[in-house]
Write a protein that holds these residues in place. Sequence first.
Motif, mmCIF file in Angstrom:
data_model
loop_
_atom_site.group_PDB
_atom_site.id
_atom_site.type_symbol
_atom_site.label_atom_id
_atom_site.label_comp_id
_atom_site.label_asym_id
_atom_site.label_seq_id
_atom_site.Cartn_x
_atom_site.Cartn_y
_atom_site.Cartn_z
ATOM 1 N N TYR A 121 -61.124 9.775 -21.212
ATOM 2 C CA TYR A 121 -60.262 8.808 -20.580
ATOM 3 C C TYR A 121 -59.644 7.910 -21.471
ATOM 4 O O TYR A 121 -58.352 7.827 -21.343
ATOM 5 N N THR A 122 -60.314 7.277 -22.123
ATOM 6 C CA THR A 122 -59.795 6.230 -23.354
ATOM 7 C C THR A 122 -58.758 7.021 -24.174
ATOM 8 O O THR A 122 -57.657 6.464 -24.391
ATOM 9 N N LYS A 123 -59.050 8.241 -24.597
ATOM 10 C CA LYS A 123 -58.115 9.156 -25.401
ATOM 11 C C LYS A 123 -56.751 9.192 -24.787
ATOM 12 O O LYS A 123 -55.760 9.175 -25.371
ATOM 13 N N LEU A 124 -56.888 9.670 -23.434
ATOM 14 C CA LEU A 124 -55.879 9.956 -22.812
ATOM 15 C C LEU A 124 -54.794 8.926 -22.289
ATOM 16 O O LEU A 124 -53.491 8.959 -22.173
ATOM 17 N N ASN A 125 -55.420 7.747 -21.747
ATOM 18 C CA ASN A 125 -55.130 6.816 -21.152
ATOM 19 C C ASN A 125 -54.621 5.498 -22.043
ATOM 20 O O ASN A 125 -54.136 4.352 -21.602
ATOM 21 N N ARG A 126 -55.144 5.523 -23.340
ATOM 22 C CA ARG A 126 -55.090 4.288 -24.065
ATOM 23 C C ARG A 126 -55.937 2.991 -23.393
ATOM 24 O O ARG A 126 -55.582 2.205 -24.070
ATOM 25 N N VAL A 127 -56.441 3.241 -22.610
ATOM 26 C CA VAL A 127 -57.313 2.066 -21.956
ATOM 27 C C VAL A 127 -58.538 2.709 -21.480
ATOM 28 O O VAL A 127 -58.698 3.956 -21.134
ATOM 29 N N PRO A 128 -59.673 1.897 -21.457
ATOM 30 C CA PRO A 128 -60.997 2.501 -21.082
ATOM 31 C C PRO A 128 -60.825 2.506 -19.461
ATOM 32 O O PRO A 128 -60.296 2.039 -19.055
ATOM 33 N N PRO A 129 -61.742 3.508 -18.719
ATOM 34 C CA PRO A 129 -61.745 3.585 -17.722
ATOM 35 C C PRO A 129 -62.161 2.324 -16.950
ATOM 36 O O PRO A 129 -63.279 1.613 -17.287
ATOM 37 N N ALA A 130 -61.868 2.148 -15.743
ATOM 38 C CA ALA A 130 -62.432 1.196 -14.684
ATOM 39 C C ALA A 130 -63.570 1.794 -13.925
ATOM 40 O O ALA A 130 -63.439 3.122 -13.617
ATOM 41 N N GLU A 131 -64.443 1.159 -13.235
ATOM 42 C CA GLU A 131 -65.246 1.638 -12.414
ATOM 43 C C GLU A 131 -65.054 2.522 -11.091
ATOM 44 O O GLU A 131 -65.208 3.678 -10.952
ATOM 45 N N ALA A 132 -63.689 2.316 -10.861
ATOM 46 C CA ALA A 132 -62.906 2.989 -9.786
ATOM 47 C C ALA A 132 -62.671 4.467 -10.299
ATOM 48 O O ALA A 132 -62.700 5.448 -9.735
#
Length: 85
Positions: free
Chosen positions: A25-36
């Motif tokens: 998720y972090t690699k694709l979106n450049r931010v870590p995931p939220a719990e949601a």
Amino acid sequence: MTNRDLARAAFTPKQGQYLAFIYYYTKLNRVPPAEADFVRYFGVSAPTVHQMIVKLEAAKLISRIPGQSRSIRLGVPRDQLPDLE
């Protein structure tokens, strides 16, 4: 047992999937995931996700900054993570 096997033994298969999700998720979106984001991906409840995040942090598999959203950081190298299923 190799070092890789030892590292994988440090977390359960389900924990490994959460860790792999954080990585990709972090690699694709450049931010870590939220719990949601975990809730949507894994199809589980918000309390289930929160409990897993707390367990991963207690095991030092991730770190977070208290009070800051999207602050999850992996504590496991990529080569020790399982493939995301």
